[in-house]
Design a protein around this motif. Structure first.
Motif, PDB file in Angstrom:
ATOM      1  N   ASP A 239     -45.994 -39.185 -34.442  1.00 25.30           N
ATOM      2  CA  ASP A 239     -44.491 -37.556 -34.088  1.00 25.30           C
ATOM      3  C   ASP A 239     -43.884 -38.988 -34.104  1.00 25.30           C
ATOM      4  N   SER A 241     -40.195 -37.172 -34.283  1.00 23.95           N
ATOM      5  CA  SER A 241     -39.657 -36.385 -34.447  1.00 23.95           C
ATOM      6  C   SER A 241     -38.530 -36.910 -33.175  1.00 23.95           C
ATOM      7  N   LYS A 328     -29.920 -30.781 -30.730  1.00 18.38           N
ATOM      8  CA  LYS A 328     -31.071 -31.092 -31.621  1.00 18.38           C
ATOM      9  C   LYS A 328     -31.974 -32.038 -30.777  1.00 18.38           C
ATOM     10  N   THR A 331     -33.875 -29.675 -27.692  1.00 16.63           N
ATOM     11  CA  THR A 331     -34.606 -29.521 -28.377  1.00 16.63           C
ATOM     12  C   THR A 331     -36.007 -29.874 -28.911  1.00 16.63           C
ATOM     13  N   THR A 332     -35.813 -30.715 -29.800  1.00 13.96           N
ATOM     14  CA  THR A 332     -36.617 -32.065 -30.635  1.00 13.96           C
ATOM     15  C   THR A 332     -37.808 -32.439 -29.226  1.00 13.96           C
ATOM     16  N   LYS A 333     -36.885 -32.914 -28.309  1.00 11.26           N
ATOM     17  CA  LYS A 333     -37.364 -33.219 -27.169  1.00 11.26           C
ATOM     18  C   LYS A 333     -38.542 -32.633 -26.147  1.00 11.26           C
ATOM     19  N   ALA A 334     -38.315 -31.255 -25.881  1.00 12.24           N
ATOM     20  CA  ALA A 334     -39.158 -30.296 -25.673  1.00 12.24           C
ATOM     21  C   ALA A 334     -40.228 -29.548 -26.277  1.00 12.24           C
ATOM     22  N   LYS A 335     -39.432 -29.530 -27.936  1.00 12.04           N
ATOM     23  CA  LYS A 335     -40.401 -29.374 -28.615  1.00 12.04           C
ATOM     24  C   LYS A 335     -42.077 -30.498 -28.542  1.00 12.04           C
ATOM     25  N   ASP A 338     -44.294 -30.386 -25.355  1.00  8.83           N
ATOM     26  CA  ASP A 338     -44.644 -28.985 -25.972  1.00  8.83           C
ATOM     27  C   ASP A 338     -46.261 -28.836 -26.268  1.00  8.83           C
ATOM     28  N   ARG A 339     -45.640 -30.187 -27.760  1.00 10.43           N
ATOM     29  CA  ARG A 339     -47.394 -29.681 -28.170  1.00 10.43           C
ATOM     30  C   ARG A 339     -47.990 -30.938 -28.406  1.00 10.43           C
TER      31      ARG A 339
END
Length: 344
Positions: A239, A241, A328, A331-335, A338-339
């Motif tokens: 990952d 991201s 961005k 948001t990317t870190k939060a997602k 979460d993943r």
């Protein structure tokens, strides 16, 4: 007679305590009782530790910490009062683990909240804050692993069949710590660069041309170094991201320092030149002012008005682009979390 009365009173108190203390007929009942008490506390504490890193309200986090401490204290009291099955020492193992949770909440995380309040003032403070979090999380994960080992040992000793699963809290903690370590490592790489932009805009707010040039150079250099460091970071489970989102921020910083900040610095230099010409003109009596003086003044007004328009457009564009790349990244870190963080 008085001695006999006191002795009777002590015996009555002991009988009363023993009758109120929870007792268990089987090892299974005892194991389930301790497991339920401990699971509630440990899960709640673990959730709280994650909230420390992500909550925007430190006051709210601290209030939750105080509430959770009371929950832990009640659980400790309840376990202490319960009578150990066959006087087994397993109870002490459980209390050791739960008291570690209590200690973390009362001491480690109280300090962490204080550290968070000042962490963004410098890279060293941010690094210390993140390290303190990781150490506290590791203490909890290690204690959980020790507890689970004792749990299975006790179950085996009393022929209680326990079905292991990936839902065990210890396994969740191990996975979560690996995820957060990856995220934190990337955040420190980001913050080491980002703090230079904070200093840069402090200089801009103070119209400090020398500070602007110095901090712009530092930001440009650290952003380029950051890009090289990102190339060496192994993605978590392929990952990329957060790595890519961090790279986008560094690219923005490089463009900012090479193409936008010179425009802003030139505007402030022009302002200084204008002030000098204006002061000279104002100190000269009107009858003694020369045409070249007046022409230079009028020319400078046109230049500064034009430069002011360019400055405002540049500043507005910078603010828009900065907000976009930083949001961005968040948001990317939060997602990402979460993943990869195991669900309850």
């Amino acid at each position: 007679m008085k001695l006999l009365t006191k002795l009777c009173l002590i015996i009555l108190l002991l009988i009363s305590f023993q009758s109120n203390a929870q007792q268990f007929d089987t090892a299974l009942e005892y194991l389930e009782f301790l497991g339920e008490e401990l699971e509630t506390v440990t899960k709640s504490t673990w959730k709280y530790t994650k909230a420390v890193a992500h909550s925007k309200s430190d006051r709210n986090v601290n209030n939750k910490r105080k509430t959770l401490i009371k929950t832990v204290e009640k659980a400790i009291s309840k376990i202490e009062k319960a009578k150990a099955y066959n006087n087994d020492d397993y109870k002490n193992n459980v209390l050791k683990h739960i008291r570690l949770n209590e200690s973390l909440l009362k001491q480690d995380y109280a300090k962490i909240i204080d550290m968070k309040a000042v962490a963004e003032q410098s890279y060293d403070l941010m690094e210390a804050y993140i390290l303190a979090q990781e150490l506290a999380d590791k203490k909890m994960a290690d204690s959980q692993a020790e507890y689970e080992a004792n749990f299975y040992e006790y179950a085996a000793k009393h022929n209680i069949n326990i079905i292991e699963s990936d839902n065990d809290l210890g396994k969740k903690m191990t996975i979560s710590n690996a995820v957060f370590n990856h995220s934190n490592a990337l955040y420190l790489i980001f913050f080491k660069v980002y703090i230079n932009e904070v200093y840069l805009w402090d200089a801009i707010k103070n119209n400090d041309v020398s500070g602007i040039q110095q901090n712009a150079n530092a930001l440009n250099q650290t952003a380029k170094e950051g890009l090289e460091i990102l190339k060496t970071i192994e993605p978590y489970k392929n990952d990329k991201s957060i790595i890519l989102a961090t790279k986008a921020v560094f690219d923005f910083f490089i463009d900012e320092t090479e193409n936008k900040i010179p425009v802003i610095a030139d505007f402030f230099i022009l302002q200084e030149d204008f002030k000098t010409i204006k002061n000279t003109l104002e100190k000269t009596p009107e009858k003694k002012r020369t045409k070249p003086q007046v022409d230079a003044y009028n020319k400078k007004i046109k230049e500064i008005n034009k430069a002011g328009t360019i400055y405002n457009k540049t500043n507005t564009k910078l603010n828009t682009e900065r907000q976009k790349v930083l949001e961005k990244l968040e948001t990317t870190k939060a997602k990402f979390l979460d993943r990869h963080i195991p669900k309850d």
